[in-house]
Design a protein around this motif. Structure first.
Motif, PDB file in Angstrom:
ATOM      1  N   LYS A  21       0.842  -1.212   0.000  1.00 54.11           N
ATOM      2  CA  LYS A  21       0.000   0.000   0.000  1.00 54.11           C
ATOM      3  C   LYS A  21       0.869   1.251   0.000  1.00 54.11           C
ATOM      4  CE  LYS A  21      -4.010  -1.951   2.415  1.00 54.11           C
ATOM      5  NZ  LYS A  21      -4.730  -1.962   3.689  1.00 54.11           N
ATOM      6  N   PHE A  22       1.934   1.245   0.834  1.00 59.02           N
ATOM      7  CA  PHE A  22       2.829   2.400   0.890  1.00 59.02           C
ATOM      8  C   PHE A  22       3.524   2.615  -0.450  1.00 59.02           C
ATOM      9  CE2 PHE A  22       2.805   2.052   5.624  1.00 59.02           C
ATOM     10  CZ  PHE A  22       2.434   3.364   5.871  1.00 59.02           C
ATOM     11  N   LYS A  23       3.897   1.505  -1.102  1.00 56.09           N
ATOM     12  CA  LYS A  23       4.537   1.617  -2.421  1.00 56.09           C
ATOM     13  C   LYS A  23       3.566   2.255  -3.417  1.00 56.09           C
ATOM     14  CE  LYS A  23       7.906  -2.114  -2.053  1.00 56.09           C
ATOM     15  NZ  LYS A  23       8.246  -3.488  -2.427  1.00 56.09           N
ATOM     16  N   GLU A  24       2.286   1.829  -3.351  1.00 62.16           N
ATOM     17  CA  GLU A  24       1.276   2.415  -4.232  1.00 62.16           C
ATOM     18  C   GLU A  24       1.136   3.914  -3.955  1.00 62.16           C
ATOM     19  OE1 GLU A  24      -2.462   0.313  -3.964  1.00 62.16           O
ATOM     20  OE2 GLU A  24      -1.490  -1.603  -4.351  1.00 62.16           O
ATOM     21  N   CYS A  25       1.101   4.276  -2.672  1.00 60.72           N
ATOM     22  CA  CYS A  25       0.989   5.696  -2.293  1.00 60.72           C
ATOM     23  C   CYS A  25       2.161   6.490  -2.846  1.00 60.72           C
ATOM     24  CB  CYS A  25       0.939   5.854  -0.774  1.00 60.72           C
ATOM     25  SG  CYS A  25      -0.629   5.361  -0.060  1.00 60.72           S
ATOM     26  N   ASN A  26       3.363   5.926  -2.742  1.00 58.02           N
ATOM     27  CA  ASN A  26       4.545   6.617  -3.253  1.00 58.02           C
ATOM     28  C   ASN A  26       4.461   6.809  -4.759  1.00 58.02           C
ATOM     29  OD1 ASN A  26       5.862   7.107  -0.893  1.00 58.02           O
ATOM     30  ND2 ASN A  26       7.151   5.293  -0.970  1.00 58.02           N
ATOM     31  N   SER A  27       3.991   5.775  -5.466  1.00 57.92           N
ATOM     32  CA  SER A  27       3.897   5.910  -6.924  1.00 57.92           C
ATOM     33  C   SER A  27       2.837   6.947  -7.282  1.00 57.92           C
ATOM     34  CB  SER A  27       3.608   4.564  -7.585  1.00 57.92           C
ATOM     35  OG  SER A  27       2.374   4.044  -7.152  1.00 57.92           O
ATOM     36  N   ILE A  28       1.738   7.016  -6.491  1.00 57.80           N
ATOM     37  CA  ILE A  28       0.705   8.041  -6.728  1.00 57.80           C
ATOM     38  C   ILE A  28       1.292   9.426  -6.498  1.00 57.80           C
ATOM     39  CG2 ILE A  28      -1.450   9.009  -5.810  1.00 57.80           C
ATOM     40  CD1 ILE A  28      -2.376   6.066  -5.396  1.00 57.80           C
ATOM     41  N   LEU A  29       2.090   9.570  -5.422  1.00 57.03           N
ATOM     42  CA  LEU A  29       2.738  10.859  -5.154  1.00 57.03           C
ATOM     43  C   LEU A  29       3.676  11.230  -6.292  1.00 57.03           C
ATOM     44  CD1 LEU A  29       3.564  10.580  -1.334  1.00 57.03           C
ATOM     45  CD2 LEU A  29       1.857  12.047  -2.408  1.00 57.03           C
ATOM     46  N   ASP A  30       4.410  10.253  -6.824  1.00 54.43           N
ATOM     47  CA  ASP A  30       5.309  10.504  -7.953  1.00 54.43           C
ATOM     48  C   ASP A  30       4.515  10.977  -9.163  1.00 54.43           C
ATOM     49  OD1 ASP A  30       7.449   9.774  -6.416  1.00 54.43           O
ATOM     50  OD2 ASP A  30       7.643   7.760  -7.257  1.00 54.43           O
ATOM     51  N   ILE A  31       3.370  10.336  -9.407  1.00 51.64           N
ATOM     52  CA  ILE A  31       2.526  10.720 -10.544  1.00 51.64           C
ATOM     53  C   ILE A  31       2.002  12.143 -10.340  1.00 51.64           C
ATOM     54  CG2 ILE A  31       0.319  10.245 -11.694  1.00 51.64           C
ATOM     55  CD1 ILE A  31       0.901   7.239 -11.193  1.00 51.64           C
ATOM     56  N   ASN A  32       1.576  12.452  -9.101  1.00 51.27           N
ATOM     57  CA  ASN A  32       1.102  13.816  -8.816  1.00 51.27           C
ATOM     58  C   ASN A  32       2.193  14.842  -9.057  1.00 51.27           C
ATOM     59  OD1 ASN A  32      -1.474  13.012  -8.158  1.00 51.27           O
ATOM     60  ND2 ASN A  32      -1.086  12.883  -5.964  1.00 51.27           N
ATOM     61  N   ALA A  33       3.412  14.517  -8.624  1.00 49.19           N
ATOM     62  CA  ALA A  33       4.542  15.428  -8.830  1.00 49.19           C
ATOM     63  C   ALA A  33       4.791  15.611 -10.320  1.00 49.19           C
ATOM     64  CB  ALA A  33       5.787  14.875  -8.148  1.00 49.19           C
ATOM     65  N   LEU A  34       4.672  14.522 -11.065  1.00 53.14           N
ATOM     66  CA  LEU A  34       4.877  14.581 -12.513  1.00 53.14           C
ATOM     67  C   LEU A  34       3.822  15.476 -13.172  1.00 53.14           C
ATOM     68  CD1 LEU A  34       6.831  13.229 -14.531  1.00 53.14           C
ATOM     69  CD2 LEU A  34       5.079  11.506 -14.912  1.00 53.14           C
ATOM     70  N   PHE A  35       2.567  15.337 -12.741  1.00 48.29           N
ATOM     71  CA  PHE A  35       1.488  16.169 -13.303  1.00 48.29           C
ATOM     72  C   PHE A  35       1.708  17.648 -12.976  1.00 48.29           C
ATOM     73  CE2 PHE A  35      -1.349  12.351 -13.729  1.00 48.29           C
ATOM     74  CZ  PHE A  35      -1.586  12.510 -15.088  1.00 48.29           C
ATOM     75  N   SER A  36       2.096  17.933 -11.734  1.00 49.22           N
ATOM     76  CA  SER A  36       2.302  19.342 -11.379  1.00 49.22           C
ATOM     77  C   SER A  36       3.488  19.914 -12.153  1.00 49.22           C
ATOM     78  CB  SER A  36       2.492  19.501  -9.865  1.00 49.22           C
ATOM     79  OG  SER A  36       3.656  18.865  -9.445  1.00 49.22           O
ATOM     80  N   GLU A  37       4.519  19.087 -12.379  1.00 55.08           N
ATOM     81  CA  GLU A  37       5.661  19.542 -13.180  1.00 55.08           C
ATOM     82  C   GLU A  37       5.229  19.784 -14.626  1.00 55.08           C
ATOM     83  OE1 GLU A  37      10.251  18.066 -13.974  1.00 55.08           O
ATOM     84  OE2 GLU A  37       8.979  16.945 -12.590  1.00 55.08           O
TER      85      GLU A  37
END
Length: 115
Positions: free
Chosen positions: A67-83
């Motif tokens: 679950k934590f790994k999934e959360c981290n990948s979601i955070l990475d995706i969010n960072a990518l979208f904001s970038e």
């Protein structure tokens, strides 16, 4: 002379041992086993239960880690979208600047000034 160190340590031991009563040995063994066996069986079942609980705990931990790994990948995706949004805004600004420059050069050409 013959000293005490010359004699074999096992010499005469068999003669000193009293006769062993097989039935007495059997009864003593059974008594010893019956004394310790219930505790050992309880310990065995407690250890089995502990092992099962550890397996369940490990499985739960593995699920939580995933679950934590999934959360981290979601955070990475969010960072990518904001970038991506940030760079999109930069591109829009550059396009607006280019359009403004194009308008200025067109006005200058209309005024008769060649660039």
């Amino acid at each position: 002379g013959v000293g005490p160190s010359d004699a074999s340590p096992d010499e005469g031991v068999e003669e000193d041992l009293p006769l062993i009563d097989e039935k007495a040995v059997e009864q003593l063994t059974e008594g010893l086993i019956s004394h310790y066996l219930p505790d050992l069986q309880r310990s065995k079942s407690a250890l089995q239960e502990l092992t099962q609980n550890q397996v369940v705990l490990l499985e739960t931990l593995e699920q939580e880690i995933s679950k934590f790994k999934e959360c981290n990948s979601i955070l990475d995706i969010n960072a990518l979208f904001s970038e991506a949004k940030h760079y999109h805004n930069k591109l829009v600004n550059i396009r607006n600047e280019m359009m403004m420059l194009h308008e200025k050069t067109s006005k200058l050409k209309v005024s008769g000034i060649n660039i």
